[in-house]
Design a protein around this motif. Sequence first.
Motif, PDB file in Angstrom:
ATOM      1  N   GLU A 125       0.827  -1.206   0.000  1.00 17.46           N
ATOM      2  CA  GLU A 125       0.000   0.000   0.000  1.00 17.46           C
ATOM      3  C   GLU A 125       0.862   1.257   0.000  1.00 17.46           C
ATOM      4  O   GLU A 125       0.584   2.217  -0.733  1.00 17.46           O
ATOM      5  N   GLU A 126       1.922   1.242   0.810  1.00 17.29           N
ATOM      6  CA  GLU A 126       2.818   2.404   0.827  1.00 17.29           C
ATOM      7  C   GLU A 126       3.506   2.593  -0.526  1.00 17.29           C
ATOM      8  O   GLU A 126       3.679   3.722  -0.989  1.00 17.29           O
ATOM      9  N   ALA A 127       3.872   1.467  -1.143  1.00 14.33           N
ATOM     10  CA  ALA A 127       4.503   1.580  -2.468  1.00 14.33           C
ATOM     11  C   ALA A 127       3.536   2.172  -3.483  1.00 14.33           C
ATOM     12  O   ALA A 127       3.929   3.004  -4.325  1.00 14.33           O
ATOM     13  N   LYS A 128       2.257   1.758  -3.404  1.00  9.69           N
ATOM     14  CA  LYS A 128       1.265   2.336  -4.315  1.00  9.69           C
ATOM     15  C   LYS A 128       1.114   3.833  -4.068  1.00  9.69           C
ATOM     16  O   LYS A 128       1.064   4.627  -5.013  1.00  9.69           O
ATOM     17  N   LYS A 129       1.044   4.215  -2.786  1.00  7.58           N
ATOM     18  CA  LYS A 129       0.911   5.645  -2.484  1.00  7.58           C
ATOM     19  C   LYS A 129       2.133   6.419  -2.977  1.00  7.58           C
ATOM     20  O   LYS A 129       2.009   7.494  -3.565  1.00  7.58           O
ATOM     21  N   LYS A 130       3.322   5.832  -2.726  1.00  3.93           N
ATOM     22  CA  LYS A 130       4.528   6.523  -3.184  1.00  3.93           C
ATOM     23  C   LYS A 130       4.610   6.576  -4.700  1.00  3.93           C
ATOM     24  O   LYS A 130       5.119   7.555  -5.271  1.00  3.93           O
ATOM     25  N   GLU A 131       4.088   5.538  -5.364  1.00  2.00           N
ATOM     26  CA  GLU A 131       4.050   5.566  -6.820  1.00  2.00           C
ATOM     27  C   GLU A 131       3.133   6.687  -7.312  1.00  2.00           C
ATOM     28  O   GLU A 131       3.468   7.406  -8.272  1.00  2.00           O
ATOM     29  N   GLU A 132       1.978   6.836  -6.652  1.00  2.00           N
ATOM     30  CA  GLU A 132       1.090   7.932  -7.027  1.00  2.00           C
ATOM     31  C   GLU A 132       1.748   9.285  -6.771  1.00  2.00           C
ATOM     32  O   GLU A 132       1.645  10.203  -7.600  1.00  2.00           O
ATOM     33  N   ILE A 133       2.427   9.405  -5.616  1.00  2.00           N
ATOM     34  CA  ILE A 133       3.122  10.669  -5.325  1.00  2.00           C
ATOM     35  C   ILE A 133       4.220  10.919  -6.350  1.00  2.00           C
ATOM     36  O   ILE A 133       4.422  12.056  -6.804  1.00  2.00           O
ATOM     37  N   TYR A 134       4.917   9.852  -6.753  1.00  2.00           N
ATOM     38  CA  TYR A 134       5.965   9.996  -7.751  1.00  2.00           C
ATOM     39  C   TYR A 134       5.395  10.490  -9.087  1.00  2.00           C
ATOM     40  O   TYR A 134       5.951  11.397  -9.723  1.00  2.00           O
ATOM     41  N   LYS A 135       4.264   9.868  -9.491  1.00  2.00           N
ATOM     42  CA  LYS A 135       3.639  10.318 -10.734  1.00  2.00           C
ATOM     43  C   LYS A 135       3.198  11.776 -10.639  1.00  2.00           C
ATOM     44  O   LYS A 135       3.362  12.551 -11.587  1.00  2.00           O
ATOM     45  N   GLN A 136       2.638  12.146  -9.490  1.00  2.00           N
ATOM     46  CA  GLN A 136       2.209  13.518  -9.311  1.00  2.00           C
ATOM     47  C   GLN A 136       3.395  14.483  -9.360  1.00  2.00           C
ATOM     48  O   GLN A 136       3.331  15.550  -9.990  1.00  2.00           O
ATOM     49  N   LEU A 137       4.496  14.086  -8.714  1.00  2.00           N
ATOM     50  CA  LEU A 137       5.690  14.942  -8.749  1.00  2.00           C
ATOM     51  C   LEU A 137       6.261  15.030 -10.156  1.00  2.00           C
ATOM     52  O   LEU A 137       6.766  16.093 -10.570  1.00  2.00           O
ATOM     53  N   VAL A 138       6.171  13.935 -10.910  1.00  2.00           N
ATOM     54  CA  VAL A 138       6.655  13.977 -12.293  1.00  2.00           C
ATOM     55  C   VAL A 138       5.825  14.944 -13.116  1.00  2.00           C
ATOM     56  O   VAL A 138       6.356  15.739 -13.918  1.00  2.00           O
ATOM     57  N   THR A 139       4.499  14.888 -12.939  1.00  2.00           N
ATOM     58  CA  THR A 139       3.635  15.825 -13.665  1.00  2.00           C
ATOM     59  C   THR A 139       3.919  17.270 -13.246  1.00  2.00           C
ATOM     60  O   THR A 139       3.942  18.185 -14.084  1.00  2.00           O
ATOM     61  N   GLU A 140       4.142  17.478 -11.922  1.00  2.00           N
ATOM     62  CA  GLU A 140       4.493  18.825 -11.479  1.00  2.00           C
ATOM     63  C   GLU A 140       5.821  19.278 -12.078  1.00  2.00           C
ATOM     64  O   GLU A 140       5.970  20.446 -12.472  1.00  2.00           O
ATOM     65  N   LEU A 141       6.769  18.354 -12.154  1.00  2.00           N
ATOM     66  CA  LEU A 141       8.056  18.704 -12.757  1.00  2.00           C
ATOM     67  C   LEU A 141       7.892  19.068 -14.220  1.00  2.00           C
ATOM     68  O   LEU A 141       8.540  20.001 -14.724  1.00  2.00           O
ATOM     69  N   GLU A 142       7.016  18.346 -14.916  1.00  2.00           N
ATOM     70  CA  GLU A 142       6.780  18.681 -16.316  1.00  2.00           C
ATOM     71  C   GLU A 142       6.106  20.032 -16.470  1.00  2.00           C
ATOM     72  O   GLU A 142       6.341  20.752 -17.445  1.00  2.00           O
ATOM     73  N   ASN A 143       5.244  20.385 -15.497  1.00  2.00           N
ATOM     74  CA  ASN A 143       4.539  21.661 -15.581  1.00  2.00           C
ATOM     75  C   ASN A 143       5.390  22.836 -15.131  1.00  2.00           C
ATOM     76  O   ASN A 143       5.029  23.986 -15.404  1.00  2.00           O
ATOM     77  N   LEU A 144       6.499  22.581 -14.437  1.00  2.00           N
ATOM     78  CA  LEU A 144       7.359  23.674 -13.999  1.00  2.00           C
ATOM     79  C   LEU A 144       8.041  24.333 -15.198  1.00  2.00           C
ATOM     80  O   LEU A 144       8.261  23.700 -16.239  1.00  2.00           O
ATOM     81  N   PRO A 145       8.344  25.619 -15.083  1.00  2.00           N
ATOM     82  CA  PRO A 145       9.050  26.282 -16.192  1.00  2.00           C
ATOM     83  C   PRO A 145      10.418  25.663 -16.434  1.00  2.00           C
ATOM     84  O   PRO A 145      11.155  25.347 -15.492  1.00  2.00           O
ATOM     85  N   GLN A 146      10.731  25.506 -17.707  1.00  3.53           N
ATOM     86  CA  GLN A 146      11.970  24.831 -18.087  1.00  3.53           C
ATOM     87  C   GLN A 146      13.162  25.774 -18.236  1.00  3.53           C
ATOM     88  O   GLN A 146      14.251  25.332 -18.572  1.00  3.53           O
TER      89      GLN A 146
END
Length: 654
Positions: free
Chosen positions: A492-513
């Motif tokens: 369960e923790e791995a799933k939550k961390k995977e979701e957080i990782y995906k969310q952080l990846v999307t945030e990183l993509e949305n950040l100015p380059q």
Amino acid sequence: MEEVDKILIHALRQVGTEVSEEVDSVKQFSSELIVEAVVRCVRVIDPGLGGGLPTSLPPGMSARFRVGMSLAQACQDVGYKGEIGYQTFLYSNEPEIRSLLMFLVEKLPRESAEASDQPTGKSAVLQRAIAAAIRAQLAVPWLPPNCRLPLHRETQSPAASHSFHVQPLSLPYCTKGKKQLKEVKDYQRDILLPVTAQPSHHASVVASILEQHTAELSAAQEWDNEWNSQGLLSRLTPQVTFTLCGLNMLSTRSRKLTRLRASVSRSSCGLRRCPLLKVPLVVLAPPRTCLSCCRPSKALPPLTTHPDQGHPLHTHTEVHLRSGEDPSGSKCRMEAAPVPTSVLSGHQSESDIQLRQQEELASFQQQFQQLCSEVEQLTAEMKHMSVTNTQVLDELKQRELGNSERDEKMQVKKKTIDLLPDADNNLLKLQALVEASAKRVVNLAAQWEKHRAPLIDEHRRLKEICSNQDLESSRKLSEIKSLHDKIRVSTEEAKKKEEIYKQLVTELENLPQDVSRSAYTQRILEIVSNIKKQKEEITKILSDTKELQKEINSLTGKLDRTFAVTDELVFKDAKKDESVRKSYKYLAALHENCNQLIQTIEDTGTILREIRDLEEQIETETGNKTVANLERILDDYKAIRQENSALAAKVREG
């Protein structure tokens, strides 16, 4: 502190505080901005507590003091343990405001933080809109089409409802780590239809998919229950336990299917043709045994006839009754019944055929009733005979037991009678036999004791080993269960961390380059190097201080020892020479002056440290804007006095 202030400002903007882009530090916060930030945070943490607090300071000074006191009390109710009062908001201090805002930001609920950290991409916005629409539709109760209002018609589909009809589906499962056959892959790729095309009706697709998913979930749950209840106790591998669970399920299903077929066969009966409707019906196969003699007979295939044809129905019972005997040649109890002719001319009318068939049916029913009555009589006789047989057998066993006991008594009496003529010699022989038997018993007991002691020790050792193994197995079983729980929690923790990782990846993509990663990396490396240098300097200073303290201690000890030796030598000579006495006095005065000098140096160091601490306190107070706050307090005091005088004048005028 710059990074901390940026984080605080970002969190305050997320809760609704209007912080301008020019403000990048808590030091730049005004009293109005501090009050608004605190009220927004308190409202998010406890809506009931922060609902009555204003987000801005009123113009009057007395009202401002009341608002400051209310905010201080609200912060204490939320759980803030630091010193806080109206002066914290009206005469702000940077460290106090930073610690208060850090506490409030940490107390913010995680739901709001997660909502504030959601990605802002197009796909995420679309998913949130879809989820909001589904929640809105689920919140509206379902109504029949005739009872729907225009509001309901907008949210609920006007299409006709369909029944929950399920059809089996064939799904190409993906098995990781296992190789599939080439034929299976070809079939799934080229021949197998899509899931939406497999059901015969399009309305059954959703129902079939839901049923398939429910069946898989129930099978997985049953497997988990089987493994947790019996799999761990059996100490088998999961593959073997899964196979046994599948075999148990198959055996249970086969037993249920067998019972269902048996009940259907018991309740079913042979159907015949209806002469009026002219519909050929199914005729079940006749029994394999004769009802009257209970012996096997030749099974004839079921026959069906059409009313236009002149062939009547013949069953095994009819043939058996005609012959009057079973295939073995023994006569049956039932006499042969008269059988109507089986060949009819083609010129007979349909009514004659029906009448003849009815007569045949009546005769068959009469014969069947007679056979049933005879079978019941035979069954009753068989039950009575079986009961009688069991009674006879029990009586025979009892008599055999009585006879065996009588035979033993008779043998004993016969031997006794044979021994009576020579009673004395026989008594001596019996006594010798008894003594020999007693000695043999004693010898056997001694031998048994020799064998018994090591056997008992071995038994105790094995029993102890068995108990230890049971304890070890129970301990390992508990460890396995705890490991299963930890695995579940880790999953369960791995799933939550995977979701957080995906969310952080999307945030990183949305950040100015435009911001380079190397700049942040260089800055982090510089901070780390500065920390390392400071740590080295602190370590060096500590080592120097320790060495200096050691040197001071050694010099102090050396001085004390030198003075003690000198004092002893001079004191010995002072008893004889007057000039040495003066030297002894000078030595004592010199030692005292040196001690005073050392004490003065120590006091000077203490004073210097106190001066340094006071300078730091002065710098802290200077940073706290004490003078500016005092000036503001004086201005507020003058404003309050003016307000009080104005109020007194109004009272006098009134």
